[in-house]
Motif scaffolding. Structure first.
Motif, PDB file in Angstrom:
ATOM      1  N   ARG A 119       0.585  -1.034   0.044  1.00 20.00           N
ATOM      2  CA  ARG A 119      -0.028   0.065  -0.113  1.00 20.00           C
ATOM      3  C   ARG A 119       1.395   1.465  -0.333  1.00 20.00           C
ATOM      4  O   ARG A 119       0.814   2.260  -0.513  1.00 20.00           O
ATOM      5  N   ASN A 120       2.336   1.011   0.995  1.00 18.27           N
ATOM      6  CA  ASN A 120       3.210   2.383   0.872  1.00 18.27           C
ATOM      7  C   ASN A 120       3.335   2.395  -0.483  1.00 18.27           C
ATOM      8  O   ASN A 120       3.887   3.557  -1.064  1.00 18.27           O
TER       9      ASN A 120
ATOM     10  N   ALA B  39       1.074   4.254  -2.959  1.00 21.29           N
ATOM     11  CA  ALA B  39       1.117   5.879  -2.194  1.00 21.29           C
ATOM     12  C   ALA B  39       2.202   6.574  -2.923  1.00 21.29           C
ATOM     13  O   ALA B  39       1.702   7.253  -3.914  1.00 21.29           O
TER      14      ALA B  39
ATOM     15  N   THR C 269      -7.118   2.314   0.667  1.00 19.18           N
ATOM     16  CA  THR C 269      -5.705   2.252  -0.128  1.00 19.18           C
ATOM     17  C   THR C 269      -5.791   3.941  -1.281  1.00 19.18           C
ATOM     18  O   THR C 269      -5.479   4.361  -1.310  1.00 19.18           O
TER      19      THR C 269
ATOM     20  N   ARG D 221       1.897   7.245  -6.438  1.00 14.26           N
ATOM     21  CA  ARG D 221       1.078   8.327  -7.009  1.00 14.26           C
ATOM     22  C   ARG D 221       1.700   9.121  -6.363  1.00 14.26           C
ATOM     23  O   ARG D 221       1.363  10.240  -7.538  1.00 14.26           O
ATOM     24  N   GLU D 222       1.923   9.667  -5.560  1.00 11.74           N
ATOM     25  CA  GLU D 222       3.437  10.682  -5.320  1.00 11.74           C
ATOM     26  C   GLU D 222       3.915  11.143  -6.996  1.00 11.74           C
ATOM     27  O   GLU D 222       3.961  12.325  -6.694  1.00 11.74           O
TER      28      GLU D 222
END
Ligand SMILES: Nc1ncnc2c1ncn2[C@@H]1O[C@H](COP(=O)(O)OP(=O)(O)OP(=O)(O)O)[C@@H](O)[C@H]1O
Length: 237
Positions: free
Chosen positions: A175-176, A179, A201, A182-183
């Motif tokens: 999940r990290n 993320a 998420t 996406r960043e």
């Protein structure tokens, strides 16, 4: 990069699997498509990736039609699939798996630089670069499948069941990573049976049931909606 799926219907032979599916992945967002086994999630992913032709409807990326393109052309336009079950080459090393991932999109020194970036992003893959893919743990194999997809520099990443078979702690790691992707400016469409992890998420979500979208909205609101929870999880708690 924004993806629009408009009235998409897809089937196998005489069997219709997706019926008039509408779905939007806004630029820079994470969208989850959840649904039970056999709902048609992988069929949707395969269609977006150009591996299946729809009976009707359109898939467009920033307004440009993807539906008529071949899979390699879809990759070149910036849409890359991390397939269900990772599909890594068990007998090839981590490095060789990553080399295979490069060849549609980047070659030569640029490809080497991209691989070096992946080893920075996923240090465990750097440590294991000469180990066979099949010797990695499930979580490491998922990282390898994600790294291989990222080599093609996607603007939209399609992830088919990224949490399947992973321990809770490893799901948090994946999940990290999502993320983080996406960043870095890549939109993500993920399909999952694991509703809780997917909705935790994503920014927004769609519920697919027997090939039809039966609910959609903000992921946190869907997770907190008691009647939807009952439909999605078989529980109202
Ligand atoms: N190659 C195929 N030929 C015929 N029918 C298929 C084929 N692949 C999938 N199906 C059928 O299409 C339906 C949707 O399958 P799909 O794999 O898209 O569902 P899913 O939601 O991704 O489920 P799963 O989580 O099990 O992958 C199922 O009824 C399945 O049996």
């Amino acid at each position: 990069m924004s993806l629009t799926i408009d009235k998409l219907s897809v089937g196998y032979g005489a069997v219709d699997v997706l019926h008039d599916v509408d779905l939007e992945v806004p630029s820079g967002s994470i969208v989850a498509l959840v649904g039970r086994n056999g709902a048609g999630k992988s069929t949707l992913m395969r269609t977006v990736a150009g591996l299946m032709k729809p009976r009707s409807g359109e898939v467009t990326l920033e307004g440009r039609r993807l539906t008529a393109r071949r899979p390699a052309a879809v990759v070149r336009s910036g849409v890359v699939l991390v397939p269900e079950g990772r599909q890594i080459f068990a007998k090839l090393t981590v490095e060789e798996n990553l080399r295979m991932g490069c060849f549609v999109s980047v070659r030569g020194p640029a490809a080497e630089a991209r691989r070096a970036e992946m080893y920075e992003l996923f240090p465990i893959l750097g440590e294991r670069r000469h180990h066979p893919g099949g010797s990695l743990s499930g979580g490491q194999q998922q990282m390898l499948a994600i790294a291989r997809a990222l080599l093609a520099n996607p603007r939209l990443l399609l992830m088919d069941e990224p949490f399947l078979g992973l321990a809770p702690g490893v799901i948090v790691e994946v999940r990290n990573v999502i993320a983080d992707i996406r960043e870095r400016g890549t939109s993500v469409l993920l399909v999952e049976q694991s509703v809780q992890a997917a909705l935790a998420t994503a920014d927004s979500a769609y519920l697919l049931s027997s090939g039809r979208i039966v609910a959609s909205g903000r992921a946190d609101q869907m997770l907190n909606d008691a009647s939807l929870r009952k439909t999605m999880l078989g529980t109202s708690t």
